[in-house]
Design a protein around this motif. Structure first.
Motif, PDB file in Angstrom:
ATOM      1  N   LEU A 187      -6.339   3.447   0.999  1.00 21.63           N
ATOM      2  CA  LEU A 187      -6.677   4.510   1.944  1.00 21.63           C
ATOM      3  C   LEU A 187      -5.805   5.725   1.649  1.00 21.63           C
ATOM      4  CD1 LEU A 187      -6.834   2.444   5.264  1.00 21.63           C
ATOM      5  CD2 LEU A 187      -8.706   3.019   3.709  1.00 21.63           C
ATOM      6  N   VAL A 188      -6.387   6.902   1.797  1.00 19.82           N
ATOM      7  CA  VAL A 188      -5.650   8.147   1.618  1.00 19.82           C
ATOM      8  C   VAL A 188      -5.804   8.964   2.890  1.00 19.82           C
ATOM      9  CG1 VAL A 188      -5.497  10.300   0.329  1.00 19.82           C
ATOM     10  CG2 VAL A 188      -5.964   8.167  -0.874  1.00 19.82           C
ATOM     11  N   VAL A 215      -1.117   8.064   0.182  1.00 18.76           N
ATOM     12  CA  VAL A 215      -1.681   6.725   0.065  1.00 18.76           C
ATOM     13  C   VAL A 215      -1.123   5.799   1.145  1.00 18.76           C
ATOM     14  CG1 VAL A 215      -1.764   4.641  -1.375  1.00 18.76           C
ATOM     15  CG2 VAL A 215      -2.153   6.890  -2.403  1.00 18.76           C
ATOM     16  N   ILE A 216      -2.028   5.071   1.783  1.00 16.00           N
ATOM     17  CA  ILE A 216      -1.662   4.010   2.719  1.00 16.00           C
ATOM     18  C   ILE A 216      -2.301   2.723   2.206  1.00 16.00           C
ATOM     19  CG2 ILE A 216      -1.848   3.140   5.080  1.00 16.00           C
ATOM     20  CD1 ILE A 216      -2.096   5.983   6.033  1.00 16.00           C
ATOM     21  N   VAL A 217      -1.484   1.705   1.957  1.00 17.23           N
ATOM     22  CA  VAL A 217      -2.025   0.441   1.469  1.00 17.23           C
ATOM     23  C   VAL A 217      -2.615  -0.322   2.647  1.00 17.23           C
ATOM     24  CG1 VAL A 217      -1.498  -1.734   0.327  1.00 17.23           C
ATOM     25  CG2 VAL A 217      -0.383   0.359  -0.424  1.00 17.23           C
ATOM     26  N   GLN A 239       2.774  -3.443   0.278  1.00 17.71           N
ATOM     27  CA  GLN A 239       2.880  -2.465   1.359  1.00 17.71           C
ATOM     28  C   GLN A 239       4.302  -1.928   1.466  1.00 17.71           C
ATOM     29  OE1 GLN A 239       0.981  -3.559   5.133  1.00 17.71           O
ATOM     30  NE2 GLN A 239      -0.159  -5.120   4.060  1.00 17.71           N
ATOM     31  N   ASN A 240       5.283  -2.819   1.369  1.00 15.53           N
ATOM     32  CA  ASN A 240       6.677  -2.398   1.473  1.00 15.53           C
ATOM     33  C   ASN A 240       7.093  -1.519   0.306  1.00 15.53           C
ATOM     34  OD1 ASN A 240       6.986  -3.778   3.861  1.00 15.53           O
ATOM     35  ND2 ASN A 240       7.876  -5.599   2.914  1.00 15.53           N
ATOM     36  N   ASN A 241       6.639  -1.872  -0.906  1.00  8.81           N
ATOM     37  CA  ASN A 241       7.029  -1.106  -2.082  1.00  8.81           C
ATOM     38  C   ASN A 241       6.414   0.291  -2.094  1.00  8.81           C
ATOM     39  OD1 ASN A 241       8.662  -3.094  -3.072  1.00  8.81           O
ATOM     40  ND2 ASN A 241       7.207  -3.861  -4.569  1.00  8.81           N
ATOM     41  N   ILE A 242       5.242   0.441  -1.495  1.00  6.98           N
ATOM     42  CA  ILE A 242       4.630   1.761  -1.411  1.00  6.98           C
ATOM     43  C   ILE A 242       5.371   2.613  -0.394  1.00  6.98           C
ATOM     44  CG2 ILE A 242       2.570   3.011  -0.645  1.00  6.98           C
ATOM     45  CD1 ILE A 242       2.414   1.950  -3.468  1.00  6.98           C
ATOM     46  N   GLY A 243       5.795   2.022   0.698  1.00 11.37           N
ATOM     47  CA  GLY A 243       6.410   2.806   1.755  1.00 11.37           C
ATOM     48  C   GLY A 243       7.915   2.759   1.828  1.00 11.37           C
ATOM     49  N   LYS A 244       8.549   1.893   1.041  1.00 11.70           N
ATOM     50  CA  LYS A 244       9.994   1.661   1.166  1.00 11.70           C
ATOM     51  C   LYS A 244      10.816   2.929   1.030  1.00 11.70           C
ATOM     52  CE  LYS A 244      11.937  -2.003  -0.534  1.00 11.70           C
ATOM     53  NZ  LYS A 244      12.442  -3.020  -1.464  1.00 11.70           N
TER      54      LYS A 244
END
Length: 209
Positions: free
Chosen positions: A53-54, A186-188, A197-202
């Motif tokens: 998702l974007v 980007v939202i996983v 999810q954590n690695n995208i937002g960490k």
């Protein structure tokens, strides 16, 4: 069936469909869209053919993963490509440099636990050596003309890199990304693993080591 009942029957079918289409258009135009990842430049956190998702946002921070119109940013974009997905390393006013096996923003070491140690070192050094900065990168003729010679990230711009550094065609090669060319962040989706999810937002909240 009378005309009144016929019209009522048609309306009961058309109204929900029309409403659904309207909601979809509003959501995809103003808030959220679905994008399919093309390539391995964000592996292992985002994989080729993965759908994410974007969300459209004006509030882009270091560590965010963004989608932008690469046709307006990469002078050597390959035919058929359109949008790039990369991680924001530097925002307006930031200095970015790599030395001693570490990445630094404003002279503070970046927490890069979202990628392997090999990508942190070997991948980051690929093509540009064991020590580089925005100044040395921008001194090459690879960057867009308006970005050459700059030592800090300009106003309303970002410096981006892919997580799979050794294969990523990113800001090291073409320069800064203009805010006006960013499509969204980007939202996983929830159905992907917590690790992804954590690695995208960490780094959004824990950018510095």
């Amino acid at each position: 069936m009378t005309m009144k009942r016929l019209l009522s029957f048609i309306w009961n079918w058309i109204a929900p469909i029309a409403f659904g289409i309207a909601v979809y258009l509003v959501v995809t135009t103003f808030w959220v869209n679905i994008v399919t990842i093309n390539g391995d430049s964000m592996a292992p956190n985002l994989l080729d053919a993965q759908k994410v998702l974007v969300t459209k946002t004006e509030n882009v921070k270091r560590g965010d993963v963004i989608v932008f119109d690469a046709r307006k940013e990469d002078p050597r974009i390959q035919a058929g490509n359109k949008d790039y997905v990369k991680r924001v390393i530097g925002v307006a006013g930031d200095t970015v440099e790599y030395r001693d096996g570490n990445l630094y923003v404003n002279n503070k070491k970046v927490n890069e636990s979202y990628i392997s140690s090999d990508e942190q070192v070997t991948g980051t050094e690929a093509s540009f050596g064991s020590s580089w900065s925005l100044g040395t990168l921008s001194s090459t003729d690879m960057w867009k003309k308006q970005d050459q010679g700059k030592t800090v990230v300009p106003k309303d711009s970002y410096f981006v890199m892919g997580d799979h550094r050794s294969v990523s065609n990113d800001g090291r090669y073409f320069g800064f990304v203009s805010k006006k060319h960013v499509i969204g962040r980007v939202i996983v989706p929830f159905w992907y693993s917590k690790t992804v999810q954590n690695n995208i937002g960490k780094d959004r909240n824990h950018f510095f080591a």
